[in-house]
Every structure is written in C-alpha cells, then in structure tokens.
Scaffold this active site. Structure first.
Site, PDB file in Angstrom:
ATOM      1  CG  ASP A   1      -4.684  16.131 -46.668  1.00  0.00           C
ATOM      2  OD1 ASP A   1      -5.816  17.078 -47.180  1.00  0.00           O
ATOM      3  OD2 ASP A   1      -4.274  17.153 -46.708  1.00  0.00           O
TER       4      ASP A   1
ATOM      5  CD  GLU B   1      -3.637  20.915 -45.621  1.00  0.00           C
ATOM      6  OE1 GLU B   1      -4.673  21.991 -44.626  1.00  0.00           O
ATOM      7  OE2 GLU B   1      -3.622  19.426 -44.728  1.00  0.00           O
TER       8      GLU B   1
ATOM      9  CG  HIS C   1      -5.568  20.314 -39.574  1.00  0.00           C
ATOM     10  ND1 HIS C   1      -6.814  19.977 -40.311  1.00  0.00           N
ATOM     11  CD2 HIS C   1      -6.151  20.266 -39.090  1.00  0.00           C
ATOM     12  CE1 HIS C   1      -8.235  19.693 -39.691  1.00  0.00           C
ATOM     13  NE2 HIS C   1      -7.013  19.906 -38.881  1.00  0.00           N
TER      14      HIS C   1
ATOM     15  CG  ASP D   1      -3.704  15.444 -43.144  1.00  0.00           C
ATOM     16  OD1 ASP D   1      -4.266  15.417 -40.831  1.00  0.00           O
ATOM     17  OD2 ASP D   1      -4.736  16.792 -42.807  1.00  0.00           O
TER      18      ASP D   1
END
Ligand code: SF4
Length: 927
Positions: free
Chosen positions: A9, A11, A143, A148
């Site tokens: 994942d 961000e 998040h 995540d």
C-alpha cells in the site's frame, strides 16, 4: 495464492497517477498465513502535502522533512518486491505509481477490492475499513501504508478461502469468463482453480440455478377470514416494533383515527387528503390502515411509498410484524421497478458469449456467486460499486428491450423473477410499491395488478416521484455501449443473433447474412465518433448556459429557447441529423434480418426451434433503435408539449445524461387516480401550510370531490420546543462571514450540550467545510463529529450517532429524508430550505406561476420542507428540544413569518449569536 506474495500500500499526495507524489510505502512479504518480512518508509515528496491528505493519513510536512526521496529507496523496494504477485486494495493505483519508476511492471496483481466485489456480492461498501470491520480484521491505523497493506493481506486470506469454497464448476466458469480480461481478480481465480482441481477429475458441468429455471410454487390465495384487529392491540404492538421505539403516540388514540378515516374513505368509495402525525408512527398507522381495509374487504390495496428508508421500514418491519400478529393471514408482495429483476435469458446469453469487458466479468461473477448463495434474481441482493457495473446490470435486467409476456415463451416466463413477482402481486392483499412506479400503470411494463384502492404514504413527495417515474434518460455511456455492441461481430448483439446460425445454414446462405452483418457493424462503427461529438456539443451547452454551477453533485441545465439558439446546440443538431439517418438505416437492416430469418425458416427444419428466439431478438433491437430515435428526436426538437428537457452531468464530467420529464403531473393524477380509482387516500404529515390544504391540494389536483382531514399529535405527546433565532448572523450570501459565524455557533452549542445535535445543510460543500474546520476542536472537546459524506453507510452513521454520548451529525436534508432519528434534542438548520435555483424541474414548475412564483410556489414549498426539517427534532414527548435557525432571513425578511407560523405553538427567542448558548443552556437546565 500459492507461494510468496507482496502485500502493498502507498500513501500519496493525490489520486492522479501522473501528478501525485508518494509519501509512504508499506509492504509485507507473506506466504500462507505468515508474514515473512515487513517494509515501511516515509518519503519526502516533491510537493507540499495537501491538508486533506494530512487529515486522512495524519502524515504532516514535518514528519517527512528528513525522509528519503523516492528515487533513493527504489532499489531496495524493487529487490523486496522481486517478481512476486502484488496483493492490495485497489492495487492498480499503487502499482501504476511504482510503474512510473519502472518498478513492479511485470508482476501479477491481485486486487482485494475486485475479489470482494463478487465474493461478497451484497455488501454496502467495499473500502478496506468497511471490509475489515465486516470480516473482523483488525485495522487500527487505517490510511497508514503498512497497516493497510497488512489488512489487505488478511482480507486476501479470507477471500482466498471463500474462492476455494466455491463449487468447482462455478470456479471453473469464473476462470473461463475472466481469462484474458486484464481483470485484477483473474490471477487469484486461476490459481484457486489449480488448487481446487488438485485431486479432482474435472470441474463438471456449469451450474444450473433452480431459482431461475423452476416456476413459482402456486402463490397463496387470499383468505377470507378477517382477523378483526383491535386498534388498541395494534398500538401496543407498534410500541414494540424495531424502528418505532422512542416514538410514543402510536398506542394512543390517533392511529385509530387514521385507520378510521382511511377505511371510511375506501368504504364509501371516496378520495381523501389525510394529514397524519410525522415519523415512523404516522407511517405505521398508514400501513395499518391499508392492511386493515384489504383484509376486511378482501380487496387488494396498493400502498405506495416515496423514500427508500420508509419503504424499507414498511417492507422489512411493519408489514412483517402485522403478518405475525395476524398469524400469516396477511399476504403482501412488492412490485418493484422492472430494472430490479434479473432476466434469466440475458444472463444465459452473457454466460454463453462471455464478458466483453472487465465490468461485465465482475458483474457476471457477482451474479453467479450470489445465485449460488441463494439469491433470487433481485437487484437488492447485489451491490454495485459504480456506474459501469450498474450499466452492465441494466443490460441483464428485465428493463431491457421490452420483455413483455408476449415476447417470452411461457415456460421461460413462468420461471423468471419478474413474472414470479407479478404472480405474487396478483394474490396479495397489500402490494407495496414505490410511488414512481404508479406512472407506468396501464402500460405493458407495469407490475401492479388491477386495483381500485390506493393508499399513498408520504404524499407530499408524490409529484416529484411521479415526475421521476415519467422521466426518460439517454445516458452517454449506455448509448455508446449499445452502438459499440452493434459494431462488435465477435461478442456483440449481431453475434447473439447470427452466431447460432453458423452451424445450421449452408455456407452460401450464412455468408450472405455475414456480409449483411458486416455492413451493420461498419455503420455502427461510423456512428461512434459522431455520437461522441453529438454528446460533446450537448455537454458544451452546460458551460455556455447559466446552469451547471454550484457544488451539487450534478450540474444541470434546462434546455430552453436560448440554449437551443446557441452555437453548441446548433452543432449538436447537425450531428443528430446525420445520426438520425444512420439509426434509420440500422433499424431497417435489423428488420430485414428478421424478414430473412422468416424466409430461411421455410428452408431449414433445424431453424424451427431457434426461430422464435432469434426473431424476437431482431425485433427487439429494431424497436430499441426506433425508441432511441424517437426519444432523441423529441429531445432535440422539444416535440412534446408540457415536457421539461434538461442536460446533466456529474462534477467530474464523465457521466452525461439527456433527460425529459412531464411537467403537468396534476393532470395525470386527476385522470388516473382521482377519476380512475374507486378510493385514493393520500396521506402525509406535510399536506397543510398554516392549517390549509390549498397549496398541496392544487399541486395534486385534489380540489374537487376530495375530502381533507388532519389527525394531530396530542399536546402531551409533543416535545417542549424552543426556537432560537440569532439576529446578527451575516446574510447567507456573505459567504465567508456567514460561514465563520455558523462555525462559531456550532462550536458554542456543541461545547456545552450533553447530547445529540443534528445539523442540516442545504449544501454538501458547506457541511464538508464545517467538518474540516471543526473535527479537531470538537474531538478535543469530546464531541464525535459525523458528516454524511465522510464514508460509512447511513445505518452505520446512525449507529455511531446513537451510541455516542455527545455527537454532532452533519448532513444535507435530502440525505436524511425519510430517516427519523430518536433522541435528537438540538437541531440546527443552516439555511432556509429553498429549492436550488439550478433544478430544471423546479424552475419549470415555478415558471408556471409567472410573476407570483416566489409567493405562490417557491415559498410554499420551502415552508413544507422547513416543517419536515423541524420534525427531525425528536427528544421525546414533553422533553425539551431546541431548534436554532442560522438563517437571518427568518427575522429580516417579511416571509420569515410564514415559516414560523407553520410550526406548532412554541417558545421563540430572538437574540445575538453570542447569547445563544446561554439561552439554550437555560432552556435545557430549566426543563
Ligand atoms: S419475461 Fe422478460 S425478464 Fe422474463 S425471461 Fe422473458 S425477457 Fe427475461
């Protein structure tokens, strides 16, 4: 998946793959149930981190100030990932971000969003947090990249187990249907099949779903025994019903009054406008009146409801409770929109030819898994995640291509969900329906059986609902897909039509038909760029016109004479001229195919069985083309009188619709309902303005021969309400000052109020801005701020609101329409609820009043809406409640009085904003 996988994942600073920067990477190397190694790093982006990203992730500028650049971590990241499959939630975005740096290009991708989409076909939401909650996966720091990534891997483990649990023939079919589709579920499905096949001989035949092939067991015949309900027993029952707790009054005398008035109107074959008390208790009394009359007189009664929330309450709680109370003697059924039912024939067609797109593959998988889990073929059993999926469903539903009984063989028809629903409706006492469906009554597409008695609950919404029911939409995506399907000889409609003939006809005959099909495909292909230009010019009208401004989710433009006179419209008209001719040619071509099939049938015995179906498909396509041409003609030339035409698009501009709707609903109501039925009761808590039925009576053409009655909530059952009107609020059009004062007011109220506050807005944007500004200070003060657009389903938000000791719930009035929330003791309204100026239907209706439109129409409508907002205040009988109206027009404009006068008698306080919290606090303290 077998072997090692990488759960990943990222961000980022935004959602645009080309421009966003990575600010955090989280990855885990996993095998089976084990996490072998973790990787996490913050990244210093090339641009500033937007506030909203910090709000969502908690990552601030200072957190990444000393972090490495993305370029410097790429070698170790690439080595960590290697050539392993990459698993994640909506993984395409993350992988594309890495692809920008030439990392992870060839790795297979597995998207848990895609897998969950079909393996859990009926979930409300498919984001990672909701799925984790649903499946009991711990996700404490949503998040944040590593959390995540690990949550998506755990999710994947559960989805993998579900894949393996599917029956082998179904898994094999999913594998076959998804192969080569560039669908991020494909790799996992194919791997699961390999694992499932180990030790098995062969997958076996495709699954057959009995719910789509077997006819209905004969529906129940209505009984003749009257259960003799006692209003008082039923009132007591009402108090125990889920959804009615906290709504006292249902056990009092007034439900019996509603029952008596509605029953008497039906008995005397009269019509009635009936104002009932608000909330679920009023709805309960209305549903009870319909059920009582239907059972007593053995007459079917149609109960028509406007909002999905009320529909849900009646269908899932109120009527089942009555059934139980009357020991199963009450039969009710639901008449839904045709688009709600799956067409088994179309499903079989798609299974046969295979999906042509990722969306088709995803929807097909979802339907097959749902059917295997026992779904009956109703859209409510599925949840579609976007418009593309909705579009695919539409092509598989009974809404398409006129599937009237005469077109479908008896055997198939008997087994299809649509006709089963119709059969059940024929035998029911109560037929529950959405109001918009009444508009189709008497047409071939109606699912309502013959009925003479009609009870309309939420009648204040009837005009809008019927307008929606009479609406016709041409949607860009669907129109383009339709013509693209004619152009696709491999998988499209022509293939459906001619494919089965290849093994029956001689090569010579087949070649002739194939040449003809190629000509159709070429014409369709030539139409596609013209269709795109036609839609683009119509879209350009939105920018040239006055409509389409503001922050509403949809931008709308009413098509008026000035719009038709503008350059974009003229260009669109030219494109339509050409398209019209092409459409005529196509229609003629399909009719010729139907004719040719008729001739070939004489020569080929083998065609005998197939002919009716093929003839039906050719005829339906020709009819569909004719409908399209007629509707587009009407739209371009404003051919129909008393019709509103408009263009609408979403804010992103990727959806475009051309719409038309009837303007004169009152005439229709008069002809079809007041004159067409023996007894019609229109019930609603919002039929009167200052005690007078005139406005709603006029809108519903209920002037002549329609009785008017109101049932009031007894004084004792009302809350003890004070209305506070801050006198120094800036005018709403002084945007900045007004917003600042509104925020200050909400902080003041939330700061001392030990309970629940509901804040209603007329604009989503305004609610969002307030959330941005207030979430931090309110959370420090121990107040849970919940905003309706911030994620989570409505029931989840309500649950959170009700569970919190102190909470502020923000939302637009429409989001909460039909939803009643017990325990709200403080209600604030940001603005008076005037209809949005950009709404084409409202604007056209208002125009009909000429110069008096504000006083005669706009104001009355706003007053009724204001009453609806006011009724959200629900602290309980005799308990204190406060309404704060932050719109100074309530005191500064002469029309403000009309709003106040429409409410039940109560205390009204006026004063400065700064004094508000003291006055409100005293009110609660005194009580
Ligand atoms: S009646 Fe309509 S929905 Fe039912 S199988 Fe036939 S075409 Fe499909």
């Amino acid at each position: 998946m077998r072997g090692e996988v990488i759960a990943l994942d990222l961000e980022t600073t935004g959602l645009d793959v080309k421009t966003a920067d990575i600010i955090e990477i989280g990855a885990a190397k996993c095998r089976g149930d084990e996490i072998l190694e973790r990787y996490q790093t913050l990244i210093k982006p090339g641009h500033a981190i937007p506030e909203i990203v910090t709000f969502i992730t908690g990552i601030k500028e200072e957190d990444v100030a000393e972090s490495p650049s993305i370029e410097s971590v790429l070698p170790e990241l690439a080595a960590f990932i290697g050539d392993r499959p990459i698993v994640g939630h909506r993984i395409e975005f993350d992988v594309q971000m890495l692809n920008r740096y030439e990392v992870a290009r060839p790795n297979p991708r597995v998207d848990t969003f895609e897998l969950a989409g079909f393996l859990l076909p009926n979930l409300g939401r498919y984001n990672l947090s909701s799925l984790s909650q649903e499946l009991g996966i711990e996700l404490t720091n949503a998040h944040r990249a590593l959390d995540d990534a690990i949550a998506s891997w755990q999710l994947y483990r559960q989805l993998w187990a579900r894949l393996l649990a599917l029956p082998l023939p179904l898994l094999a079919e999913l594998d076959q249907q998804s192969r080569g589709r560039a669908w991020d579920a494909e790799a996992a499905i194919s791997d699961a099949l390999i694992e499932a096949l180990a030790g098995a001989e062969a997958p076996g035949d495709r699954l057959d779903f009995p719910q789509l092939t077997a006819p209905l067991i004969p529906p129940p015949t209505p009984l003749t025994v009257h259960p003799n309900p006692q209003a008082s027993d039923l009132g007591a029952l009402a108090e125990k019903l889920p959804g009615l707790e906290g709504y006292p009054g249902a056990s009092g005398n007034w439900p019996a009054q509603v029952l008596g008035l509605a029953g008497a109107a039906f008995q005397r074959d009269k019509h009635l406008l009936l104002e009932t008390p608000p909330g679920p208790a009023g709805l309960w009394a209305t549903a009870l009146a319909a059920a009582d009359y239907a059972l007593t007189h053995q007459e079917p009664v149609v109960l028509a409801i406007a909002t999905p929330q009320s529909y849900e309450l009646v269908s899932k709680t109120l009527l089942p409770a009555l059934q139980k109370q009357w020991e199963g003697r009450l039969h009710f059924s639901e008449a839904l929109d045709r688009g709600q039912y799956l067409c088994p024939q179309r499903l079989a067609g798609l299974r046969e030819r295979g999906p042509a797109s990722v969306a088709e593959a995803a929807v097909l998988a979802k339907i097959l898994v749902a059917l295997q889990q026992g779904a009956t073929g109703n859209k409510r059993e599925l949840n579609f995640r976007n418009n593309q999926e909705q579009g695919v469903w539409a092509t598989l539903s009974a809404e398409q291509d006129r599937c009237e009984a005469s077109h479908c063989e008896e055997e198939i028809k008997q087994a299809c969900p649509l006709h089963k629903a119709y059969q059940q409706a024929q035998a029911a006492h109560i037929i529950l329906s959405r109001q918009s469906l009444l508009m189709h009554e008497g047409t071939g597409s109606s699912l309502l059986p013959q009925h003479q008695y009609l009870l309309i609950a939420e009648a204040h919404l009837l005009e809008n609902q019927l307008t929606d029911g009479g609406r016709y939409t041409l949607e860009r995506g669907r129109v383009l897909a339709k013509f693209a399907s004619f152009a696709d000889l491999e998988k499209g409609r022509l293939h459906d039509l001619l494919g089965p003939l290849s093994e029956i006809l001689t090569p010579g005959h087949y070649a002739k038909l194939a040449t003809f099909a190629e000509a159709i495909a070429e014409t369709s292909l030539a139409m596609l760029p013209l269709l795109r230009k036609w839609f683009s010019e119509l879209e350009a009208c939105l920018s040239h016109g006055e409509g389409g401004q503001g922050d509403a989710p949809l931008r709308k433009l009413r098509v008026t004479a000035p719009v038709r006179g503008g350059a974009p419209w003229q260009n669109a008209a030219r494109y339509w001229g050409k398209l019209r001719e092409y459409t005529e040619d196509l229609q003629a071509a399909f009719l010729k195919i139907a004719g040719a099939l008729g001739q070939l049938r004489q020569r080929y015995e083998d065609l005998e069985d197939l002919y009716p179906q093929l003839n039906k498909v050719a005829g339906a396509i020709a009819q569909d083309l004719q409908d399209f041409r007629d509707r587009a003609d009407q739209f371009m030339q404003a051919k129909q009188k008393h019709t509103i035409y408009w263009i609408e698009t979403n804010q992103e501009g990727d959806e475009l619709r051309l719409l038309s709707a009837p303007l004169q609903i009152g005439d229709w109501i008069e002809e079809k309902l007041w004159e067409g039925k023996s007894g019609v009761v229109m019930a609603s808590p919002y039929l009167r303005i200052q005690g007078d039925f005139q406005f709603m009576g006029d809108r519903l053409n209920a002037a002549r021969g329609v009785d008017q009655r109101a049932v009031e909530v007894p004084e004792n059952d009302r809350p003890n309400v004070m209305i506070y009107l801050p006198t120094d609020m800036p005018e709403p059009n002084q945007r900045t000052e007004y917003q600042a004062a509104l925020q200050a007011g909400l902080v003041d109220l939330a700061g001392f109020h030990w309970g629940k506050i509901l804040s209603l807005f007329t604009s989503n944007q305004q609610a969002k801005e307030i959330t941005m500004q207030l979430s931090e200070p309110l959370s420090q003060a121990g107040v849970d701020l919940i905003e309706s657009g911030s994620g989570g389903t409505r029931p989840q938000m309500l649950e959170r609101f009700q569970a919190a000791e102190r909470a502020l719930l923000l939302g637009t009035e429409f989001y909460w329409e039909g939803v009643d929330i017990p325990g709200v003791s403080l209600l604030t309204l940001a603005r008076l609820p005037f209809e949005a100026l950009s709404d084409p239907v409202g604007e056209a209706r208002s125009d009909q009043y000429g110069q008096d439109s504000f006083k005669e129409y706009t104001l009355n409508l706003a007053v009724l809406r204001f009453r609806q907002n006011y009724d959200r205040l629900n602290p309980g009988p005799g308990r204190p409640g406060v309404l704060v109206m932050f719109d100074r027009r309530m005191t500064s404009k002469p029309y403000g009085k009309a709003f106040l006068d429409s409410l039940p008698d109560g205390v009204v306080e006026r004063g400065p904003l700064a004094k508000m919290k003291f006055v409100v606090r005293d009110w609660f303290a005194k009580a």
